[in-house]
Design a protein around this motif. Sequence first.
Motif, PDB file in Angstrom:
ATOM      1  N   LYS A  76       0.831  -1.202   0.000  1.00 41.62           N
ATOM      2  CA  LYS A  76       0.000   0.000   0.000  1.00 41.62           C
ATOM      3  C   LYS A  76       0.871   1.259   0.000  1.00 41.62           C
ATOM      4  CE  LYS A  76      -3.830   2.236   2.440  1.00 41.62           C
ATOM      5  NZ  LYS A  76      -4.725   2.169   3.636  1.00 41.62           N
ATOM      6  N   GLY A  77       0.608   2.143  -0.942  1.00 42.70           N
ATOM      7  CA  GLY A  77       1.364   3.387  -1.032  1.00 42.70           C
ATOM      8  C   GLY A  77       2.626   3.301  -1.874  1.00 42.70           C
ATOM      9  N   CYS A  78       2.942   2.103  -2.378  1.00 46.01           N
ATOM     10  CA  CYS A  78       4.149   1.930  -3.193  1.00 46.01           C
ATOM     11  C   CYS A  78       3.868   2.255  -4.661  1.00 46.01           C
ATOM     12  CB  CYS A  78       4.665   0.495  -3.092  1.00 46.01           C
ATOM     13  SG  CYS A  78       5.285   0.053  -1.452  1.00 46.01           S
ATOM     14  N   SER A  79       4.859   2.816  -5.328  1.00 47.45           N
ATOM     15  CA  SER A  79       4.729   3.155  -6.747  1.00 47.45           C
ATOM     16  C   SER A  79       5.632   2.306  -7.634  1.00 47.45           C
ATOM     17  CB  SER A  79       5.059   4.633  -6.971  1.00 47.45           C
ATOM     18  OG  SER A  79       6.388   4.914  -6.525  1.00 47.45           O
ATOM     19  N   LYS A  80       6.610   1.640  -7.015  1.00 47.23           N
ATOM     20  CA  LYS A  80       7.505   0.756  -7.757  1.00 47.23           C
ATOM     21  C   LYS A  80       7.716  -0.536  -6.985  1.00 47.23           C
ATOM     22  CE  LYS A  80      10.076   4.098 -10.551  1.00 47.23           C
ATOM     23  NZ  LYS A  80      11.420   4.555 -11.011  1.00 47.23           N
ATOM     24  N   VAL A  81       8.127  -1.565  -7.707  1.00 48.45           N
ATOM     25  CA  VAL A  81       8.345  -2.858  -7.076  1.00 48.45           C
ATOM     26  C   VAL A  81       9.548  -3.539  -7.713  1.00 48.45           C
ATOM     27  CG1 VAL A  81       6.832  -4.122  -8.664  1.00 48.45           C
ATOM     28  CG2 VAL A  81       7.197  -4.989  -6.341  1.00 48.45           C
ATOM     29  N   ALA A  82      10.310  -4.243  -6.903  1.00 51.02           N
ATOM     30  CA  ALA A  82      11.420  -5.051  -7.408  1.00 51.02           C
ATOM     31  C   ALA A  82      11.026  -6.509  -7.361  1.00 51.02           C
ATOM     32  CB  ALA A  82      12.682  -4.822  -6.576  1.00 51.02           C
ATOM     33  N   LEU A  83      11.162  -7.199  -8.486  1.00 45.80           N
ATOM     34  CA  LEU A  83      11.071  -8.650  -8.499  1.00 45.80           C
ATOM     35  C   LEU A  83      12.471  -9.160  -8.201  1.00 45.80           C
ATOM     36  CD1 LEU A  83       8.828  -9.386 -11.607  1.00 45.80           C
ATOM     37  CD2 LEU A  83       8.174  -8.705  -9.295  1.00 45.80           C
ATOM     38  N   PHE A  84      12.591 -10.051  -7.233  1.00 45.85           N
ATOM     39  CA  PHE A  84      13.895 -10.405  -6.656  1.00 45.85           C
ATOM     40  C   PHE A  84      14.047 -11.920  -6.599  1.00 45.85           C
ATOM     41  CE2 PHE A  84      16.079 -11.770  -2.792  1.00 45.85           C
ATOM     42  CZ  PHE A  84      17.269 -11.047  -2.810  1.00 45.85           C
ATOM     43  N   ALA A  85      15.253 -12.392  -6.874  1.00 44.42           N
ATOM     44  CA  ALA A  85      15.554 -13.827  -6.725  1.00 44.42           C
ATOM     45  C   ALA A  85      17.011 -13.983  -6.302  1.00 44.42           C
ATOM     46  CB  ALA A  85      15.305 -14.578  -8.025  1.00 44.42           C
ATOM     47  N   ALA A  86      17.257 -14.967  -5.430  1.00 46.36           N
ATOM     48  CA  ALA A  86      18.614 -15.231  -4.952  1.00 46.36           C
ATOM     49  C   ALA A  86      18.781 -16.719  -4.685  1.00 46.36           C
ATOM     50  CB  ALA A  86      18.906 -14.434  -3.682  1.00 46.36           C
ATOM     51  N   THR A  87      20.012 -17.194  -4.778  1.00 51.27           N
ATOM     52  CA  THR A  87      20.294 -18.608  -4.529  1.00 51.27           C
ATOM     53  C   THR A  87      21.696 -18.779  -3.971  1.00 51.27           C
ATOM     54  OG1 THR A  87      20.377 -20.809  -5.540  1.00 51.27           O
ATOM     55  CG2 THR A  87      21.132 -18.963  -6.898  1.00 51.27           C
ATOM     56  N   LEU A  88      21.895 -19.860  -3.222  1.00 52.15           N
ATOM     57  CA  LEU A  88      23.236 -20.218  -2.744  1.00 52.15           C
ATOM     58  C   LEU A  88      23.963 -21.104  -3.748  1.00 52.15           C
ATOM     59  CD1 LEU A  88      22.694 -20.996   1.062  1.00 52.15           C
ATOM     60  CD2 LEU A  88      23.475 -18.862   0.004  1.00 52.15           C
ATOM     61  N   GLY A  89      23.246 -21.612  -4.747  1.00 52.58           N
ATOM     62  CA  GLY A  89      23.879 -22.461  -5.755  1.00 52.58           C
ATOM     63  C   GLY A  89      23.691 -23.949  -5.503  1.00 52.58           C
ATOM     64  N   ILE A  90      23.846 -24.716  -6.555  1.00 56.18           N
ATOM     65  CA  ILE A  90      23.584 -26.158  -6.525  1.00 56.18           C
ATOM     66  C   ILE A  90      24.553 -26.928  -5.647  1.00 56.18           C
ATOM     67  CG2 ILE A  90      25.003 -26.675  -8.550  1.00 56.18           C
ATOM     68  CD1 ILE A  90      21.618 -28.293  -7.536  1.00 56.18           C
ATOM     69  N   GLN A  91      25.767 -26.415  -5.450  1.00 52.58           N
ATOM     70  CA  GLN A  91      26.756 -27.136  -4.652  1.00 52.58           C
ATOM     71  C   GLN A  91      26.303 -27.318  -3.202  1.00 52.58           C
ATOM     72  OE1 GLN A  91      29.361 -28.733  -5.855  1.00 52.58           O
ATOM     73  NE2 GLN A  91      28.766 -28.008  -7.892  1.00 52.58           N
ATOM     74  N   VAL A  92      25.521 -26.371  -2.697  1.00 58.04           N
ATOM     75  CA  VAL A  92      24.993 -26.494  -1.330  1.00 58.04           C
ATOM     76  C   VAL A  92      24.033 -27.675  -1.250  1.00 58.04           C
ATOM     77  CG1 VAL A  92      23.539 -25.401   0.414  1.00 58.04           C
ATOM     78  CG2 VAL A  92      25.337 -24.082  -0.725  1.00 58.04           C
ATOM     79  N   ASP A  93      23.161 -27.799  -2.245  1.00 56.15           N
ATOM     80  CA  ASP A  93      22.238 -28.945  -2.287  1.00 56.15           C
ATOM     81  C   ASP A  93      22.999 -30.261  -2.346  1.00 56.15           C
ATOM     82  OD1 ASP A  93      20.283 -27.045  -2.393  1.00 56.15           O
ATOM     83  OD2 ASP A  93      19.295 -27.820  -4.182  1.00 56.15           O
ATOM     84  N   LEU A  94      24.033 -30.295  -3.161  1.00 54.87           N
ATOM     85  CA  LEU A  94      24.808 -31.526  -3.329  1.00 54.87           C
ATOM     86  C   LEU A  94      25.520 -31.914  -2.037  1.00 54.87           C
ATOM     87  CD1 LEU A  94      26.336 -30.905  -6.885  1.00 54.87           C
ATOM     88  CD2 LEU A  94      24.411 -32.401  -6.276  1.00 54.87           C
ATOM     89  N   LEU A  95      26.032 -30.916  -1.318  1.00 54.09           N
ATOM     90  CA  LEU A  95      26.727 -31.195  -0.059  1.00 54.09           C
ATOM     91  C   LEU A  95      25.746 -31.732   0.988  1.00 54.09           C
ATOM     92  CD1 LEU A  95      29.421 -31.011   1.489  1.00 54.09           C
ATOM     93  CD2 LEU A  95      28.705 -28.725   2.251  1.00 54.09           C
ATOM     94  N   ILE A  96      24.574 -31.090   1.094  1.00 54.88           N
ATOM     95  CA  ILE A  96      23.563 -31.567   2.038  1.00 54.88           C
ATOM     96  C   ILE A  96      23.108 -32.966   1.658  1.00 54.88           C
ATOM     97  CG2 ILE A  96      21.221 -31.193   2.914  1.00 54.88           C
ATOM     98  CD1 ILE A  96      21.765 -28.165   2.628  1.00 54.88           C
TER      99      ILE A  96
END
Length: 215
Positions: A76-96
């Motif tokens: 509410k009250g905003c005139s702009k918006v950022a679409l955002f995405a971030a990741t730690l990368g596939i190596q983290v998944d592989l290690l877990i």
Amino acid sequence: MEKVEITRKEVYRYLGYKNGLIDEKTKDMIESCIKELEQIAMPKFIYQVYPLSVSGNRIDFSVFQTNSKHLGINLKGCSKVALFAATLGIQVDLLIGKYSKLEVSKAFFMQAIAAAMIEDYCNYYQHIIEKEMEKEGLYARPRFSPGYGDFSLEHQKEITSILNTPKTIGLTVTDTLILAPAKSVTAIIGFSTTKQHCHKHGCEVCKKIDCEFRR
């Protein structure tokens, strides 16, 4: 990029140590896992800013539209918006995944640490975006992800498609709406001319009050 300090308090919360009482052996295990994850994580992020129109529950991001009461309140009250995405990368998944087969207890620690780690990186990246937007006299609202409140997980598909995350940061969405790599985030960040003193995110804007990880 600059190394981001992992918030130990958040790691302990994800592990269930809400009172902070942790023995030295466990702390040593946590620090060992943090070091191992930091060595293989390849954090990346991307964002794009678009004009925004909000009319009650109806939200128009210019590149897609939705209906959401909770997100409408946030924006509410905003005139702009950022679409955002971030990741730690596939190596983290592989290690877990490796420790899930070899040492389940360590995999549990890795999961908690990686969850705290992606949040810390998202906070770091959001701060970068905020500084850019402040040059336009615009100030950030709390980060809001698909799955919060009534903002559907389906919108992860639109955010990743618009940002072309498979090519830009290696982030995809499965048919069951799971992000891959798993330790990743998509989000909406609204911007208005009104400066807010509180930038709560995560649990503070989530309506799932029975979650065991809630602050």
